[in-house]
Write an enzyme that holds these catalytic residues in place. Structure first.
Site, PDB file in Angstrom:
ATOM      1  N   PRO A 159      45.585  41.548  41.550  1.00  0.00           N
ATOM      2  CA  PRO A 159      46.929  41.924  42.010  1.00  0.00           C
ATOM      3  C   PRO A 159      47.606  42.924  41.078  1.00  0.00           C
ATOM      4  O   PRO A 159      48.346  43.801  41.538  1.00  0.00           O
ATOM      5  CB  PRO A 159      47.686  40.592  42.058  1.00  0.00           C
ATOM      6  CG  PRO A 159      46.907  39.652  41.206  1.00  0.00           C
ATOM      7  CD  PRO A 159      45.492  40.096  41.284  1.00  0.00           C
ATOM      8  N   TYR A 160      47.337  42.830  39.781  1.00  0.00           N
ATOM      9  CA  TYR A 160      47.904  43.792  38.832  1.00  0.00           C
ATOM     10  C   TYR A 160      47.323  45.178  39.083  1.00  0.00           C
ATOM     11  O   TYR A 160      48.051  46.178  39.117  1.00  0.00           O
ATOM     12  CB  TYR A 160      47.597  43.329  37.410  1.00  0.00           C
ATOM     13  CG  TYR A 160      48.212  44.189  36.329  1.00  0.00           C
ATOM     14  CD1 TYR A 160      49.544  44.034  35.967  1.00  0.00           C
ATOM     15  CD2 TYR A 160      47.448  45.138  35.644  1.00  0.00           C
ATOM     16  CE1 TYR A 160      50.109  44.815  34.962  1.00  0.00           C
ATOM     17  CE2 TYR A 160      47.999  45.918  34.643  1.00  0.00           C
ATOM     18  CZ  TYR A 160      49.333  45.753  34.306  1.00  0.00           C
ATOM     19  OH  TYR A 160      49.885  46.532  33.320  1.00  0.00           O
ATOM     20  N   VAL A 161      46.011  45.247  39.261  1.00  0.00           N
ATOM     21  CA  VAL A 161      45.352  46.515  39.554  1.00  0.00           C
ATOM     22  C   VAL A 161      45.905  47.113  40.849  1.00  0.00           C
ATOM     23  O   VAL A 161      46.215  48.309  40.918  1.00  0.00           O
ATOM     24  CB  VAL A 161      43.828  46.318  39.642  1.00  0.00           C
ATOM     25  CG1 VAL A 161      43.142  47.557  40.197  1.00  0.00           C
ATOM     26  CG2 VAL A 161      43.259  45.962  38.273  1.00  0.00           C
TER      27      VAL A 161
END
Length: 256
Positions: A159-161
Site C-alpha cells: 500500500p505504501y508503494v
C-alpha cells in the site's frame, strides 16, 4: 541562508508533518531562507514547540495542529496562513506514514486504507485547500513528498508503494491543470532519511539500517535538512521553469 541572500524572501509557506523529521527540518530551513511558515502536524505539543524554536531564532511561524486525512483541518491550516500572513505562496506536503512491513495477502483492510488515507488522500486534501489560495494570490509552488517506493517496488509494503506511485501521478496532473494559473507542482523522490519514522523501521537492528543506507550510491542515510533544501529550491523562484517533475533526492538509489 544561501549565498547571495535568502532563497524564499517574503514567501509564505505551509509545511505538513512539521513536528519532526523532514517536516521539522523544512520548517526551520524555510524560515532561515526568509519565509513565514505555517507548521501542520497531528502532535500538537511537538508542532507548537517547533514553531516556538523558529520564533526564538527570529523567524515568523505559527503552529496549526491538524491531520492531513481531515479535509477541514487542511482548510483551517490554509485559512490560518492567509489570515496571519496575507496569502499562501508555497507548500511542502510532507506528512506520511510508513509501510506496514506485511506481505500483501496478509494485509488487513484497515491497514491498507490507513496507509493510502495518509499518504495519498492526505496529499489530495492539501492540494484541494492550497490551490484556490494560490490562484487568489496569482500563483505559487507546491512540493509533494513521494519516495523511492514511488518509482520502484520495495518488499512488504504494497500500500505504501501504491500510494507513493500515485502521489507522482497526482503531482503531474496538478501541474498540468494549474500551470496556466501560475502554480508549479513538483515531487521529491526521497531516499532513506535519518528520521523518527526511519528509526521505527530500523528497530530490527543495525543490519537493517545498513541495508537502507547501503542501497544508496553514497552508502548512507540522508540528513533531513538535505531533503528540506531540495524542497525549498523547488518552492523558490530559482526553479521557475520546473513543474511536473519528480526530483530524486536519494543518494543515487534510483540511479543503479
Amino acid at each position: 541562508m544561501t549565498a547571495g541572500g535568502p532563497l524564499l524572501p517574503g514567501k509564505v509557506a505551509l509545511i505538513t508533518g512539521a513536528s519532526s523529521g523532514i517536516g521539522a527540518a523544512a520548517a526551520g530551513h524555510f524560515a532561515a531562507e526568509g519565509a513565514a511558515v505555517v507548521l501542520v502536524a497531528r502532535r500538537a505539543r511537538l508542532v507548537e514547540e517547533a514553531a516556538e524554536r523558529i520564533r526564538k531564532d527570529g523567524g515568523r511561524a505559527v503552529a496549526v495542529p491538524g491531520d492531513v486525512t481531515r479535509r477541514a483541518d487542511m482548510d483551517r491550516a490554509v485559512a490560518t496562513a492567509v489570515e496571519r500572513f496575507g496569502r499562501l505562496d508555497c507548500a511542502f506536503n510532507n506528512a506520511g506514514r510508513a509501510g506496514a512491513g506485511t506481505l500483501l495477502h496478509e494485509l488487513s483492510e484497515d491497514e491498507f486504507d490507513r496507509t493510502l488515507d495518509v499518504n495519498l488522500r492526505g496529499v489530495w486534501h492539501c492540494l484541494r485547500a492550497q490551490l484556490p489560495a494560490m490562484m487568489a494570490a496569482g500563483g505559487g509552488a507546491i512540493v509533494n513528498t513521494s519516495s523511492v517506493a514511488g518509482v520502484r517496488a520495495t518488499s512488504a509494503s504494497a500500500p505504501y508503494v501504491a500510494a507513493k506511485h500515485a502521489v507522482l501521478g497526482l503531482t503531474r496532473a496538478a501541474a498540468a491543470e494549474y500551470g496556466e494559473h501560475g502554480i508549479r507542482v513538483n515531487a521529491l523522490v526521497v531516499g532513506g532519511t535519518d528520521t523518527e519514522m526511519m528509526d521505527r523501521l530500523l528497530a530490527a537492528g543495525p543490519a537493517v539500517r545498513a541495508g537502507f543506507g547501503g542501497k544508496a550510491v553514497q552508502r548512507r542515510l540522508a540528513d533531513p535538512v538535505e531533503i528540506a533544501r531540495a524542497a525549498a529550491w523547488l518552492c523558490s523562484d530559482a526553479s521557475s521553469f520546473t513543474t511536473g517533475a519528480a526530483l530524486a533526492v536519494d543518494g543515487g538509489r534510483t540511479a543503479v
